[in-house]
Write a protein that holds these residues in place. Structure first.
Motif, PDB file in Angstrom:
ATOM      1  N   THR A  34      10.767  61.473 -39.765  1.00 21.64           N
ATOM      2  CA  THR A  34       9.833  61.942 -38.746  1.00 21.64           C
ATOM      3  C   THR A  34      10.145  61.312 -37.395  1.00 21.64           C
ATOM      4  O   THR A  34      10.111  61.994 -36.360  1.00 21.64           O
ATOM      5  CB  THR A  34       8.384  61.608 -39.152  1.00 21.64           C
ATOM      6  OG1 THR A  34       8.098  62.253 -40.395  1.00 21.64           O
ATOM      7  CG2 THR A  34       7.393  62.070 -38.113  1.00 21.64           C
ATOM      8  N   ALA A  35      10.444  60.026 -37.379  1.00 20.79           N
ATOM      9  CA  ALA A  35      10.751  59.348 -36.119  1.00 20.79           C
ATOM     10  C   ALA A  35      12.000  59.937 -35.469  1.00 20.79           C
ATOM     11  O   ALA A  35      12.011  60.190 -34.254  1.00 20.79           O
ATOM     12  CB  ALA A  35      10.939  57.849 -36.365  1.00 20.79           C
ATOM     13  N   CYS A  83      11.155  63.506 -34.224  1.00 25.28           N
ATOM     14  CA  CYS A  83      10.284  63.457 -33.044  1.00 25.28           C
ATOM     15  C   CYS A  83      11.019  62.912 -31.821  1.00 25.28           C
ATOM     16  O   CYS A  83      10.716  63.306 -30.694  1.00 25.28           O
ATOM     17  CB  CYS A  83       9.032  62.650 -33.344  1.00 25.28           C
ATOM     18  SG  CYS A  83       7.920  63.532 -34.462  1.00 25.28           S
ATOM     19  N   PHE A  84      11.966  62.025 -32.037  1.00 22.69           N
ATOM     20  CA  PHE A  84      12.766  61.551 -30.910  1.00 22.69           C
ATOM     21  C   PHE A  84      13.553  62.701 -30.297  1.00 22.69           C
ATOM     22  O   PHE A  84      13.618  62.839 -29.076  1.00 22.69           O
ATOM     23  CB  PHE A  84      13.704  60.418 -31.346  1.00 22.69           C
ATOM     24  CG  PHE A  84      14.563  59.899 -30.234  1.00 22.69           C
ATOM     25  CD1 PHE A  84      13.997  59.131 -29.219  1.00 22.69           C
ATOM     26  CD2 PHE A  84      15.912  60.179 -30.189  1.00 22.69           C
ATOM     27  CE1 PHE A  84      14.780  58.652 -28.175  1.00 22.69           C
ATOM     28  CE2 PHE A  84      16.690  59.712 -29.158  1.00 22.69           C
ATOM     29  CZ  PHE A  84      16.135  58.940 -28.146  1.00 22.69           C
ATOM     30  N   LEU A  96       4.544  63.567 -34.804  1.00 21.70           N
ATOM     31  CA  LEU A  96       4.724  62.154 -35.148  1.00 21.70           C
ATOM     32  C   LEU A  96       3.502  61.618 -35.894  1.00 21.70           C
ATOM     33  O   LEU A  96       3.631  60.926 -36.907  1.00 21.70           O
ATOM     34  CB  LEU A  96       4.989  61.328 -33.891  1.00 21.70           C
ATOM     35  CG  LEU A  96       5.289  59.852 -34.107  1.00 21.70           C
ATOM     36  CD1 LEU A  96       6.524  59.659 -34.973  1.00 21.70           C
ATOM     37  CD2 LEU A  96       5.483  59.158 -32.767  1.00 21.70           C
ATOM     38  N   ILE A  99       3.462  60.140 -39.713  1.00 21.93           N
ATOM     39  CA  ILE A  99       2.970  58.793 -40.001  1.00 21.93           C
ATOM     40  C   ILE A  99       1.856  58.854 -41.036  1.00 21.93           C
ATOM     41  O   ILE A  99       1.793  58.021 -41.949  1.00 21.93           O
ATOM     42  CB  ILE A  99       2.496  58.101 -38.708  1.00 21.93           C
ATOM     43  CG1 ILE A  99       3.690  57.791 -37.805  1.00 21.93           C
ATOM     44  CG2 ILE A  99       1.728  56.824 -39.015  1.00 21.93           C
ATOM     45  CD1 ILE A  99       3.303  57.311 -36.417  1.00 21.93           C
TER      46      ILE A  99
END
Length: 113
Positions: free
Chosen positions: A34-35, A38-39, A53, A57
């Motif tokens: 996910t990180a 999303c980046f 994000l 989480i």
């Protein structure tokens, strides 16, 4: 009979430990995926990056909370149970805050559209 019970207890401990590690691994993998995703969305200036994000989480925390709940099966002492209970409560509160953030982010996106 005692030997059978000891073997069953040992088998249960192994299953719980393995499953706990597996759930923790799933949570970490979801969070890392996910990180990274999303980046890339942030670089492209996607408006849904905060929502995506927060959802990632939240899902990751659900897996990690599941592993903590499963870990209660093999707790031996009250001190361990207290620590485990505190961790579960903190993760639960984090999950509630993230879900609250998701709701507000969805409302903001709907108003923006």
């Amino acid at each position: 009979m005692t030997s059978l019970l000891s073997m069953m207890e040992l088998f249960t401990n192994y299953i719980v430990e393995f499953t706990t590690i597996l759930l923790e691994l799933f949570g970490v993998m979801i969070l890392v995926f996910t990180a990274l995703k999303c980046f890339l969305e942030w670089i492209r200036h996607d408006t849904k990056v905060r929502l995506n994000l927060a959802q990632g989480i939240a899902i990751s925390l659900e897996f990690k909370m599941g592993s903590e709940v499963l870990r209660t099966v093999i707790v031996r002492e009250w001190k361990e149970l207290g620590i485990l209970g505190t961790v579960i409560i903190l993760r639960g509160l984090l999950t509630l805050l993230i879900h609250w953030e998701i709701e507000h982010e969805e409302k903001a996106l709907k108003e923006h559209s």
